[in-house]
Design a protein around this motif. Structure first.
Motif, PDB file in Angstrom:
ATOM      1  N   TRP A  38       0.840  -1.214   0.000  1.00  0.00           N
ATOM      2  CA  TRP A  38       0.000   0.000   0.000  1.00  0.00           C
ATOM      3  C   TRP A  38       0.871   1.259   0.000  1.00  0.00           C
ATOM      4  CZ3 TRP A  38      -4.590   0.964  -1.517  1.00  0.00           C
ATOM      5  CH2 TRP A  38      -5.581  -0.017  -1.466  1.00  0.00           C
ATOM      6  N   LEU A  39       1.972   1.211   0.731  1.00  0.00           N
ATOM      7  CA  LEU A  39       2.881   2.374   0.729  1.00  0.00           C
ATOM      8  C   LEU A  39       3.469   2.606  -0.673  1.00  0.00           C
ATOM      9  CD1 LEU A  39       4.831   1.878   4.087  1.00  0.00           C
ATOM     10  CD2 LEU A  39       3.210   3.704   3.527  1.00  0.00           C
ATOM     11  N   LEU A  40       3.856   1.501  -1.322  1.00  0.00           N
ATOM     12  CA  LEU A  40       4.373   1.624  -2.682  1.00  0.00           C
ATOM     13  C   LEU A  40       3.308   2.139  -3.645  1.00  0.00           C
ATOM     14  CD1 LEU A  40       6.485  -1.672  -2.949  1.00  0.00           C
ATOM     15  CD2 LEU A  40       7.339   0.671  -2.685  1.00  0.00           C
ATOM     16  N   THR A  41       2.054   1.744  -3.412  1.00  0.00           N
ATOM     17  CA  THR A  41       0.952   2.227  -4.266  1.00  0.00           C
ATOM     18  C   THR A  41       0.777   3.730  -4.113  1.00  0.00           C
ATOM     19  OG1 THR A  41      -0.180   0.096  -4.054  1.00  0.00           O
ATOM     20  CG2 THR A  41      -1.508   1.988  -4.768  1.00  0.00           C
ATOM     21  N   LEU A  42       0.782   4.200  -2.839  1.00  0.00           N
ATOM     22  CA  LEU A  42       0.660   5.645  -2.616  1.00  0.00           C
ATOM     23  C   LEU A  42       1.840   6.401  -3.202  1.00  0.00           C
ATOM     24  CD1 LEU A  42      -0.656   5.587   1.080  1.00  0.00           C
ATOM     25  CD2 LEU A  42      -1.974   6.051  -1.008  1.00  0.00           C
ATOM     26  N   LEU A  43       3.039   5.807  -3.071  1.00  0.00           N
ATOM     27  CA  LEU A  43       4.219   6.436  -3.647  1.00  0.00           C
ATOM     28  C   LEU A  43       4.096   6.539  -5.166  1.00  0.00           C
ATOM     29  CD1 LEU A  43       7.118   7.534  -3.386  1.00  0.00           C
ATOM     30  CD2 LEU A  43       7.928   5.153  -3.541  1.00  0.00           C
ATOM     31  N   LEU A  44       3.604   5.481  -5.812  1.00  0.00           N
ATOM     32  CA  LEU A  44       3.439   5.489  -7.260  1.00  0.00           C
ATOM     33  C   LEU A  44       2.417   6.539  -7.687  1.00  0.00           C
ATOM     34  CD1 LEU A  44       4.128   4.279 -10.020  1.00  0.00           C
ATOM     35  CD2 LEU A  44       2.361   2.540  -9.636  1.00  0.00           C
ATOM     36  N   ILE A  45       1.317   6.665  -6.925  1.00  0.00           N
ATOM     37  CA  ILE A  45       0.308   7.685  -7.246  1.00  0.00           C
ATOM     38  C   ILE A  45       0.919   9.081  -7.135  1.00  0.00           C
ATOM     39  CG2 ILE A  45      -1.865   8.742  -6.488  1.00  0.00           C
ATOM     40  CD1 ILE A  45      -2.753   5.913  -5.624  1.00  0.00           C
ATOM     41  N   GLY A  46       1.740   9.279  -6.090  1.00  0.00           N
ATOM     42  CA  GLY A  46       2.389  10.584  -5.913  1.00  0.00           C
ATOM     43  C   GLY A  46       3.353  10.889  -7.051  1.00  0.00           C
ATOM     44  N   LEU A  47       4.154   9.888  -7.436  1.00  0.00           N
ATOM     45  CA  LEU A  47       5.086  10.079  -8.542  1.00  0.00           C
ATOM     46  C   LEU A  47       4.341  10.316  -9.859  1.00  0.00           C
ATOM     47  CD1 LEU A  47       7.760   7.321  -7.754  1.00  0.00           C
ATOM     48  CD2 LEU A  47       8.022   9.791  -7.517  1.00  0.00           C
ATOM     49  N   PHE A  48       3.219   9.645 -10.018  1.00  0.00           N
ATOM     50  CA  PHE A  48       2.402   9.817 -11.214  1.00  0.00           C
ATOM     51  C   PHE A  48       1.931  11.267 -11.341  1.00  0.00           C
ATOM     52  CE2 PHE A  48      -1.679   9.918 -13.381  1.00  0.00           C
ATOM     53  CZ  PHE A  48      -1.436   9.179 -14.526  1.00  0.00           C
ATOM     54  N   LEU A  49       1.368  11.810 -10.232  1.00  0.00           N
ATOM     55  CA  LEU A  49       0.877  13.189 -10.255  1.00  0.00           C
ATOM     56  C   LEU A  49       2.028  14.177 -10.415  1.00  0.00           C
ATOM     57  CD1 LEU A  49      -1.797  12.943  -7.406  1.00  0.00           C
ATOM     58  CD2 LEU A  49      -2.185  12.956  -9.893  1.00  0.00           C
ATOM     59  N   PHE A  50       3.161  13.884  -9.803  1.00  0.00           N
ATOM     60  CA  PHE A  50       4.320  14.767  -9.903  1.00  0.00           C
ATOM     61  C   PHE A  50       4.864  14.776 -11.344  1.00  0.00           C
ATOM     62  CE2 PHE A  50       8.988  15.494  -9.346  1.00  0.00           C
ATOM     63  CZ  PHE A  50       8.890  16.824  -8.961  1.00  0.00           C
ATOM     64  N   ASP A  51       4.835  13.623 -11.985  1.00  0.00           N
ATOM     65  CA  ASP A  51       5.309  13.537 -13.367  1.00  0.00           C
ATOM     66  C   ASP A  51       4.385  14.324 -14.307  1.00  0.00           C
ATOM     67  OD1 ASP A  51       7.077  12.785 -15.291  1.00  0.00           O
ATOM     68  OD2 ASP A  51       6.301  10.758 -15.577  1.00  0.00           O
ATOM     69  N   VAL A  52       3.072  14.241 -14.037  1.00  0.00           N
ATOM     70  CA  VAL A  52       2.122  15.035 -14.822  1.00  0.00           C
ATOM     71  C   VAL A  52       2.410  16.516 -14.660  1.00  0.00           C
ATOM     72  CG1 VAL A  52      -0.309  15.659 -15.089  1.00  0.00           C
ATOM     73  CG2 VAL A  52       0.323  13.254 -14.753  1.00  0.00           C
ATOM     74  N   PHE A  53       2.669  16.934 -13.428  1.00  0.00           N
ATOM     75  CA  PHE A  53       2.976  18.349 -13.154  1.00  0.00           C
ATOM     76  C   PHE A  53       4.249  18.785 -13.898  1.00  0.00           C
ATOM     77  CE2 PHE A  53       5.467  21.370 -10.632  1.00  0.00           C
ATOM     78  CZ  PHE A  53       4.613  22.463 -10.660  1.00  0.00           C
ATOM     79  N   LEU A  54       5.282  17.932 -13.889  1.00  0.00           N
ATOM     80  CA  LEU A  54       6.532  18.283 -14.558  1.00  0.00           C
ATOM     81  C   LEU A  54       6.336  18.523 -16.061  1.00  0.00           C
ATOM     82  CD1 LEU A  54       9.129  15.820 -12.940  1.00  0.00           C
ATOM     83  CD2 LEU A  54       8.979  18.287 -12.611  1.00  0.00           C
ATOM     84  N   LEU A  55       5.534  17.672 -16.684  1.00  0.00           N
ATOM     85  CA  LEU A  55       5.375  17.743 -18.133  1.00  0.00           C
ATOM     86  C   LEU A  55       4.423  18.850 -18.575  1.00  0.00           C
ATOM     87  CD1 LEU A  55       5.230  13.954 -19.084  1.00  0.00           C
ATOM     88  CD2 LEU A  55       7.090  15.548 -19.504  1.00  0.00           C
ATOM     89  N   TYR A  56       3.423  19.167 -17.741  1.00  0.00           N
ATOM     90  CA  TYR A  56       2.402  20.125 -18.173  1.00  0.00           C
ATOM     91  C   TYR A  56       2.550  21.493 -17.528  1.00  0.00           C
ATOM     92  CZ  TYR A  56      -0.086  16.472 -20.673  1.00  0.00           C
ATOM     93  OH  TYR A  56      -0.420  15.489 -21.566  1.00  0.00           O
ATOM     94  N   ALA A  57       3.514  21.667 -16.639  1.00  0.00           N
ATOM     95  CA  ALA A  57       3.722  22.984 -16.028  1.00  0.00           C
ATOM     96  C   ALA A  57       4.275  23.977 -17.055  1.00  0.00           C
ATOM     97  CB  ALA A  57       4.677  22.869 -14.847  1.00  0.00           C
ATOM     98  N   THR A  58       5.021  23.478 -18.029  1.00  0.00           N
ATOM     99  CA  THR A  58       5.550  24.325 -19.107  1.00  0.00           C
ATOM    100  C   THR A  58       4.623  24.218 -20.315  1.00  0.00           C
ATOM    101  OG1 THR A  58       7.802  23.870 -18.358  1.00  0.00           O
ATOM    102  CG2 THR A  58       7.561  24.794 -20.565  1.00  0.00           C
ATOM    103  N   GLY A  59       4.217  25.380 -20.844  1.00  0.00           N
ATOM    104  CA  GLY A  59       3.245  25.397 -21.942  1.00  0.00           C
ATOM    105  C   GLY A  59       3.715  24.623 -23.161  1.00  0.00           C
ATOM    106  N   THR A  60       4.765  25.094 -23.798  1.00  0.00           N
ATOM    107  CA  THR A  60       5.336  24.414 -24.965  1.00  0.00           C
ATOM    108  C   THR A  60       6.714  23.899 -24.569  1.00  0.00           C
ATOM    109  OG1 THR A  60       4.168  25.959 -26.416  1.00  0.00           O
ATOM    110  CG2 THR A  60       5.897  24.626 -27.404  1.00  0.00           C
TER     111      THR A  60
END
Length: 443
Positions: A38-60
């Protein structure tokens, strides 16, 4: 909607999911793995959201551009360049997919690389078109991933770029340089022994070792008190026509390229050489009708007209009307000209049907009939026969090959110049025949 269309999940994410699923299954027997899973699952969800933020925080985050030449050269290797850069502050993994024109039938294009901010990279690849016409490049697609490689973002650039594929401009340029430097005797073109002085007088010059002593000008020698010789050049401004048969006999492909396209590529290079040697050049394309007629003109700019006409020549499935060709030439071409006829005969009976028209053309003009060896049959003839069926095939191939040589002898018997050539050697042999005719003063 733009977010949904550009959002993709990387394959690495599914590997993480499979590891987590394995942990949950094992936790049925190994109890302490359950909270860790369960801890690894929460960690994966956090990394997933963080990765989305990294890619979409910059417009182009990614910029890419495809550089195409203004024209592609048919049957040649053409380079295509792709430039790309990143605005992300981290090392970016990119996967580039270029939607190639449908004519190439290639659906596995993929290039992967990594790039850091401020760095600009270039990716080169090559294409070889085998048909003339309009080639439309689709989207240039770039998938960007962060170092986490969980999510990837899709970028699209330059949709529907059209570039025309013209007859072989590269081949034309190759012989262009040789014509300018007067070195057409290289690259396999044989040197022709000049017979007599059928050339135009150019100038009187001092004798140097190697000059023909038969050209000594004794009057000029007496005046100058040193040996002087007459210098001659080939006659200029003679009309030369390339005649292309666009009927069904020219649809046969060799090395993915139709005989018609071999003839068109050769015609372009040949026309350029004749213009550079100060002769007039023209073009006729025919099958059931006279599809193209360009009068012979001696202007370098005239080559653009010929190029455009060659680009638009199509292939028909009908038998060509040589009688119509003869009538058209009789009406339109009144001066004695050099006619290079690009056609093909697969059987001697086909030649005999057209022979009266060829003889009529050769009476008023210098006619050269260019037709093709079947290189596939030559390969079959050169291989050893291992069974009865192979012997039959080889015997038939040898008969067809002999028929080609008999056709050549039949034409030469009536004084018609011929060129029997492999498709890939067509341009060299056509130019070679032109140089021979000019050197011998036959025109």
């Amino acid at each position: 909607m733009n977010f949904i269309r550009s959002f993709y999940i990387n394959n690495v994410f599914f590997r993480y999911i499979s590891v987590l699923a394995g942990c949950f299954v094992l936790s049925y027997w190994i109890k302490f793995l359950y909270p860790i899973a369960w801890l690894l699952t929460l960690l994966l969800i956090g990394l997933f959201l963080f990765d989305v933020f990294l890619l979409y925080a910059t417009g182009t985050g990614i910029k890419a551009e495809r550089k195409l030449p203004k024209k592609l050269s048919n049957s040649d290797i053409n380079p295509i360049k792709i430039f790309f850069e990143t605005r992300y502050g981290f090392k970016t993994h990119v996967s580039i997919i270029d939607e190639l024109p449908v004519q190439f039938q290639k659906r596995d294009f993929n290039f992967e690389s990594s790039i850091i901010k401020g760095d600009k990279k270039q990716f080169d690849y090559e294409v070889r078109p085998v048909d003339r016409g309009e080639y439309v490049f689709g989207n240039l697609i770039v998938f960007a991933s962060s170092p986490l490689r969980i999510v990837k973002r899709k970028f699209m650039f330059q949709k529907d770029q059209m570039v025309p594929v013209y007859p072989s401009i590269i081949q034309m340029q190759q012989y262009d340089f040789l014509a300018i430097s007067n070195r057409l005797s290289s690259v396999g073109l044989k040197k022709i022994r000049k017979i007599g002085h059928t050339q135009e007088f150019e100038q009187i010059k001092e004798y140097v070792q190697g000059d023909d002593i038969r050209t000594l000008n004794w009057k000029a020698t007496a005046k100058q008190s040193q040996l002087m010789v007459n210098q001659y050049q080939d006659e200029k401004s003679q009309p030369v026509y390339s005649i292309i048969d666009t009927g069904r006999v020219m649809k046969m492909p060799f090395n993915e390229l139709k005989l018609l396209d071999y003839a068109i590529n050769s015609c372009l290079a040949f026309s350029n050489v004749t213009l550079k040697r100060n002769d007039k050049t023209g073009l006729i394309a025919f099958s059931k009708n006279i599809e193209t007629y360009v009068p012979a003109i001696q202007k370098i700019t005239h080559l653009n007209t010929i190029l455009e006409k060659l680009y638009n020549i199509g292939n028909s499935f009908t038998d060509s009307d040589f009688g119509l060709l003869y009538g058209h030439i009789k009406r339109k071409i009144t001066h004695r000209s050099l006619l290079l006829l690009y056609t093909n005969f697969e059987h001697i009976s086909a030649l005999k049907r057209q022979l009266p028209y060829l003889l009529a053309l050769s009476k008023k003009h210098m006619l050269v009939v260019i037709f093709f060896e079947n290189s596939e049959l030559e390969k079959l003839i050169s291989t050893d026969a291992e069974n009865i069926q192979a012997i039959y095939h080889k015997s038939i191939a040898e008969k067809f090959s002999l028929d080609k040589k008999l056709m050549q002898k039949e034409l030469e018997k009536y004084g018609i110049q011929t060129v029997l050539t492999k498709p890939e050697e067509l341009t060299i042999k056509a130019i070679n025949k032109y140089l021979e005719i000019k050197a011998r003063g036959l025109l």
